[in-house]
Design an enzyme around this catalytic site. Structure first.
Site, PDB file in Angstrom:
ATOM      1  N   GLU A 116      27.375  30.631  61.881  1.00 37.33           N
ATOM      2  CA  GLU A 116      26.226  31.591  62.360  1.00 37.33           C
ATOM      3  C   GLU A 116      25.595  32.187  61.076  1.00 37.33           C
ATOM      4  O   GLU A 116      26.573  32.648  60.046  1.00 37.33           O
ATOM      5  CB  GLU A 116      26.866  32.713  63.260  1.00 37.33           C
ATOM      6  CG  GLU A 116      27.593  32.390  64.618  1.00 37.33           C
ATOM      7  CD  GLU A 116      28.447  33.452  64.974  1.00 37.33           C
ATOM      8  OE1 GLU A 116      28.257  34.410  64.250  1.00 37.33           O
ATOM      9  OE2 GLU A 116      29.317  33.131  65.874  1.00 37.33           O
ATOM     10  N   TYR A 131      27.188  38.614  68.814  1.00 36.10           N
ATOM     11  CA  TYR A 131      27.871  37.387  68.424  1.00 36.10           C
ATOM     12  C   TYR A 131      29.327  37.501  68.863  1.00 36.10           C
ATOM     13  O   TYR A 131      29.994  36.563  68.581  1.00 36.10           O
ATOM     14  CB  TYR A 131      27.892  36.846  66.955  1.00 36.10           C
ATOM     15  CG  TYR A 131      28.310  38.223  66.055  1.00 36.10           C
ATOM     16  CD1 TYR A 131      29.279  38.836  66.102  1.00 36.10           C
ATOM     17  CD2 TYR A 131      27.248  38.928  65.191  1.00 36.10           C
ATOM     18  CE1 TYR A 131      29.641  40.087  65.267  1.00 36.10           C
ATOM     19  CE2 TYR A 131      27.465  40.010  64.609  1.00 36.10           C
ATOM     20  CZ  TYR A 131      28.604  40.674  64.610  1.00 36.10           C
ATOM     21  OH  TYR A 131      29.070  41.678  63.767  1.00 36.10           O
ATOM     22  N   LYS A 160      29.536  33.849  51.309  1.00 37.29           N
ATOM     23  CA  LYS A 160      28.553  34.459  50.789  1.00 37.29           C
ATOM     24  C   LYS A 160      27.675  33.778  49.994  1.00 37.29           C
ATOM     25  O   LYS A 160      28.345  33.039  49.025  1.00 37.29           O
ATOM     26  CB  LYS A 160      29.222  35.684  49.965  1.00 37.29           C
ATOM     27  CG  LYS A 160      30.123  36.566  50.849  1.00 37.29           C
ATOM     28  CD  LYS A 160      29.029  37.693  51.589  1.00 37.29           C
ATOM     29  CE  LYS A 160      29.841  38.730  52.316  1.00 37.29           C
ATOM     30  NZ  LYS A 160      30.338  39.971  51.199  1.00 37.29           N
ATOM     31  N   ASP A 199      22.623  40.777  57.976  1.00 35.54           N
ATOM     32  CA  ASP A 199      22.558  42.152  56.701  1.00 35.54           C
ATOM     33  C   ASP A 199      22.285  43.432  57.569  1.00 35.54           C
ATOM     34  O   ASP A 199      21.254  43.709  57.219  1.00 35.54           O
ATOM     35  CB  ASP A 199      22.054  41.602  55.524  1.00 35.54           C
ATOM     36  CG  ASP A 199      22.661  42.544  54.395  1.00 35.54           C
ATOM     37  OD1 ASP A 199      23.634  42.992  54.613  1.00 35.54           O
ATOM     38  OD2 ASP A 199      22.051  42.651  53.212  1.00 35.54           O
ATOM     39  N   CYS A 229       8.985  68.134  31.565  1.00 34.13           N
ATOM     40  CA  CYS A 229       8.016  67.131  32.284  1.00 34.13           C
ATOM     41  C   CYS A 229       7.348  66.266  31.248  1.00 34.13           C
ATOM     42  O   CYS A 229       6.656  67.100  30.350  1.00 34.13           O
ATOM     43  CB  CYS A 229       7.185  67.934  33.248  1.00 34.13           C
ATOM     44  SG  CYS A 229       5.958  66.932  33.820  1.00 34.13           S
ATOM     45  N   CYS A 256      10.126  68.192  38.276  1.00 33.77           N
ATOM     46  CA  CYS A 256       9.104  69.150  37.736  1.00 33.77           C
ATOM     47  C   CYS A 256       8.833  70.384  38.517  1.00 33.77           C
ATOM     48  O   CYS A 256       8.263  69.861  39.768  1.00 33.77           O
ATOM     49  CB  CYS A 256       7.805  68.445  37.056  1.00 33.77           C
ATOM     50  SG  CYS A 256       6.595  69.546  36.668  1.00 33.77           S
ATOM     51  N   CYS A 275       1.182  70.902  38.057  1.00 31.51           N
ATOM     52  CA  CYS A 275       1.404  69.722  37.241  1.00 31.51           C
ATOM     53  C   CYS A 275       0.272  68.739  37.267  1.00 31.51           C
ATOM     54  O   CYS A 275       0.376  68.115  38.682  1.00 31.51           O
ATOM     55  CB  CYS A 275       3.100  69.318  37.585  1.00 31.51           C
ATOM     56  SG  CYS A 275       3.106  67.685  36.350  1.00 31.51           S
ATOM     57  N   LYS A 334      24.914  35.126  58.977  1.00 36.34           N
ATOM     58  CA  LYS A 334      25.477  36.314  58.868  1.00 36.34           C
ATOM     59  C   LYS A 334      24.338  37.471  58.533  1.00 36.34           C
ATOM     60  O   LYS A 334      23.441  37.500  57.501  1.00 36.34           O
ATOM     61  CB  LYS A 334      26.578  36.623  57.468  1.00 36.34           C
ATOM     62  CG  LYS A 334      27.180  37.926  57.416  1.00 36.34           C
ATOM     63  CD  LYS A 334      28.410  37.699  56.321  1.00 36.34           C
ATOM     64  CE  LYS A 334      29.284  38.991  56.313  1.00 36.34           C
ATOM     65  NZ  LYS A 334      28.150  40.074  55.950  1.00 36.34           N
ATOM     66  N   CYS A 356       3.642  67.675  31.708  1.00 35.85           N
ATOM     67  CA  CYS A 356       2.951  68.973  31.648  1.00 35.85           C
ATOM     68  C   CYS A 356       4.188  69.854  31.036  1.00 35.85           C
ATOM     69  O   CYS A 356       3.484  71.159  30.530  1.00 35.85           O
ATOM     70  CB  CYS A 356       2.773  69.772  32.910  1.00 35.85           C
ATOM     71  SG  CYS A 356       4.317  69.995  33.707  1.00 35.85           S
TER      72      CYS A 356
HETATM   73 ZN   LIG Z   1       5.170  68.262  35.199  1.00 36.21          ZN
END
Ligand SMILES: [Zn+2]
Length: 710
Positions: free
Chosen positions: A113, A224, A324, A117, A418, A436, A441, A115, A421
């Site tokens: 089957e 399953y 896998k 995820d 930042c 920030c 900003c 698998k 700014c």
């Molecule tokens: Zn900023």
């Protein structure tokens, strides 16, 4: 080479760390393949040094822990994980063990089957009716997430022609890729952190405490396996299974389908391991075309009688293994690490890579999540790095290749300020994200303006990122309302440097691109001013969405506009009224309320209205959201969290009729402490009965009436 005992200790610590990231935080830092490799190394070391095995080693239990917030529940029988196979040789070794265990030379029949995820789930049906849904947890005890599982459309609340008594079916809850992309698109628009992959999104959604949110997200499931208590159904030979379930796995898969449960249709019966290998090889490539993620193939012995003879090791069934698919990996050079500033001020590092081709596309950027992760993996700008693309949207850096690291390469330093700014960045002690904190900003304003003008919001074409940069830099635009004061004359003479657009990279970068200066011109300016003017007459929901209220996506904005009609009515609604709107849960309602309670927001709305923006039409009398319209509810007994009058008032606001006596027409009786004759009468008449939890739940998500399909 470290002493085995030291290496074992180190591996255990690392594995525990990653287990916690995966199971508790739903935010893994390593791929499954990497994690499996760590566990395998530990297992091999412990096998070579049995004296070093301890009871608390991660190898000695099935991994996974319940998170807080849900009740726990014990599985009918333990949900074991499967042993893994990574190659044809390991598949052959599995087959050899099976044939040896069965004492047979001939080919064994297997079922292979896909698998899925996703997140493993066990659902119990009592006489064919949905009773509860429990996550895998540690395999023995999981979390009871029934209220969420109930809202997942493809999971039937009642089975067709299912056996009587208690039946536990097992499967995987997952996110189809399309629903996942839509979800992340909405989250991006809302300024919420993105899910790294569909599996994380499924896990996060299923453990969300708001069932109405789960209902909206479009989760799916495949089943399953089924388990029943022994000694029910046919009573034949004492050696044979007596639970009344089919004798082969293939027939069980058909039974699951016939009961109305979704089953992934590509499963197949294989005569011998060669057919299994062919099946695995064919899906290694083809899986990309599926609408959901699969990370391997599960191979199970078909006949139950053979399974029972093979039995279990302490951790795995001997009759099954999970193949896998090979991970898709490549190595390349990490050129530099840039930092981006988002609309909410979150500052995140981004890896800029020497372009490399991987799994069907050219990769130039990789996510680095946060500073801690860079430090933990010791990734340095200039390193050769191992890149992996799993189910994730953006590929991730697995690790640096230390053997090729140039001499004296400096570790990455998160900037203290930042990059846009220059405000000092902040990071609350319990968080991993730097921010920030400057609300004006320019980076944040630019990102907000781009969102506001976006196609899905106010749809102002021609307001590109280079122009936005210039308007913000010259302080011609300090908020959304300023856009409506722009003139052709003011815009035409603007000269700015158009940034070279790079593939999909629309985030604020900390470093400059190759500049090319140009004048905006009358023609472009006229077109833009016309576009801006047209946006004044947009439907209200576009404006609500464009404001960028946290957690309010496109659909939420549409629901609010539809229910309240005008911006003024949305702004005046209390949390209960907001939550009464279908599609609006408690988190969104609280966020909307917070937004309109902020003076700066009120000021902005007033300025937008003064600029002539359409603020909606009042809804017709009585057309407000009345999700409980037509329901008659009787309250009886004492309530702990509110008075009965209060409960009655809140139900009435939502459209319900609150009655004093129980009749056949009563839709629901809420029975509190010491409920008396009304409760007895409800039982006699077969009227649905709920308790205070039911009431609280109903008030929180009135759009989902839970008593129809049971
Ligand atoms: Zn900023």
């Amino acid at each position: 080479m470290a002493a085995p005992a030291d290496r074992i200790d180190a591996l255990r610590a690392v594995i525990r760390h990653h287990e916690e990231r995966y199971y508790v935080h739903d935010d893994p830092e390593v791929s499954d393949a990497e994690f499996d490799a760590l566990v395998r190394e530990l297992r091999e070391l412990e096998a070579a040094h049995p004296d070093l095995v301890t009871a608390d080693s991660p190898t000695q239990r099935v991994s996974g822990r319940p998170a807080e917030g849900f009740e726990t529940a014990v599985h009918l029988r333990p949900m074991l994980s499967l042993d893994n196979a990574y190659s044809d040789e390991e598949l052959e070794a599995f087959d050899e063990r099976v044939r040896k265990g069965l004492g047979t030379e001939g080919p064994v029949h297997y079922v292979a089957e896909l698998k899925i995820d996703g997140l493993s789930i066990a659902i119990t049906y009592e006489d064919g009716r949905f009773a509860r849904g429990v996550t895998r947890g540690d395999g023995v005890i999981g979390e009871d997430v029934s209220s969420n599982v109930r809202t997942i459309q493809p999971i039937p609340l009642r089975l067709k022609n299912a056996p009587d008594g208690r039946l536990e079916v097992r499967g995987e809850i997952y996110f189809p890729r399309a629903a996942f992309d839509r979800l992340n698109g909405e989250r991006e628009a809302e300024g919420a952190p993105l899910f790294a992959n569909p599996r994380n999104a499924a896990a996060g959604t299923l453990r969300n405490l708001d069932p109405s949110l789960v209902a909206r997200r479009g989760l799916r499931a495949f089943f399953y396996h089924a388990v029943r208590e022994d000694n029910v159904g046919s009573r034949g030979d004492a050696e044979a299974p007596t639970d009344g379930l089919p004798e082969t796995h293939a027939s069980l898969m058909e039974s699951l389908s016939s009961w109305g449960l979704p089953v992934e249709k590509h499963w197949t019966r294989c005569a011998g391991i060669d057919a299994v290998k062919t099946f695995c090889a064919s899906w290694a490539e083809t899986r990309q075309q599926l609408p959901f993620d699969t990370d391997g193939i599960v191979i199970k012995v078909d006949r139950r009688e053979e399974r029972e003879r093979l039995g279990f090791t302490s951790k795995f069934p001997r009759w099954a293994t999970a193949y896998k698919f090979p991970a898709q990996q490549a190595t390349t050079t990490l050129l530099r690490i840039e930092v981006q500033v988002g609309r909410t001020g979150a500052v995140t590092p981004l890896a800029v890579l020497a372009p490399v081709f991987l799994a069907g596309s050219t990769i130039q950027y990789a996510t680095l999540h946060n500073e801690d992760e860079i430090r933990r993996k010791d990734i340095r700008p200039g390193d050769e790095v191992l890149l992996e693309k799993g189910g994730d949207v953006i590929p991730k850096i697995v690790k640096p290749i230390l053997s090729t690291r140039p001499e004296g390469l400096a570790p990455f330093e998160m900037p203290a300020q930042c990059p846009v700014c220059a405000t000092a960045l902040e990071r609350p002690e319990d968080e991993v994200v730097w921010r920030c904190p400057n609300p004006s900003c320019p980076a944040r304003l630019r990102r907000s303006l781009e969102h506001f003008a976006g196609r899905r919001a106010m749809n102002i074409d021609g307001l590109g990122s280079a122009l936005v940069d210039k308007l913000v830099a010259l302080e011609l635009v300090r908020d959304f309302a300023d856009l409506y004061r722009l003139t052709v004359e003011g815009l035409a003479d603007l000269k700015f440097e158009a940034k070279a657009r790079e593939g999909g990279d629309e985030v604020e970068q900390g470093s400059a691109r190759t500049p090319t200066a140009r004048r905006f011109g009358e023609k472009s300016a006229t077109a833009l001013v016309t576009q801006i003017d047209n946006s004044r007459r947009n439907e209200l929901w576009r404006l609500i969405f464009g404001l960028g209220i946290r957690h309010v996506g496109e659909r939420g904005a549409q629901a609010l506009a539809e229910a309240f009609g005008t911006m003024q009515a949305v702004a005046a609604a209390n949390v209960d009224q907001l939550q009464a709107v279908s599609d609006i849960g408690p988190v969104v309602a609280a966020s909307v309320r917070r937004f309109f309670d902020t003076p700066a927001s009120t000021h902005l709305i007033a300025r937008l209205e003064a600029a002539g923006l359409h603020m909606g039409e009042p809804v017709a009398e009585g057309r407000g959201p009345k999700p409980l319209e037509g329901r008659t509810i009787v309250l009886t007994g004492g309530l702990a969290t509110m008075t009965r009058d209060e409960a009655a008032e809140r139900l009435t606001v939502l459209g319900a009729k609150v009655a004093g006596s129980v009749s056949k027409k009563t839709s629901l009786v809420i029975a509190g402490e010491d409920a008396g004759s009304k409760l007895a009468r409800a039982r006699d008449l077969g009227v649905p009965i709920g308790d205070e939890d039911t009431l609280v739940h109903l008030l929180a998500t009135p759009a989902t009436w839970p008593f129809d399909n049971l």
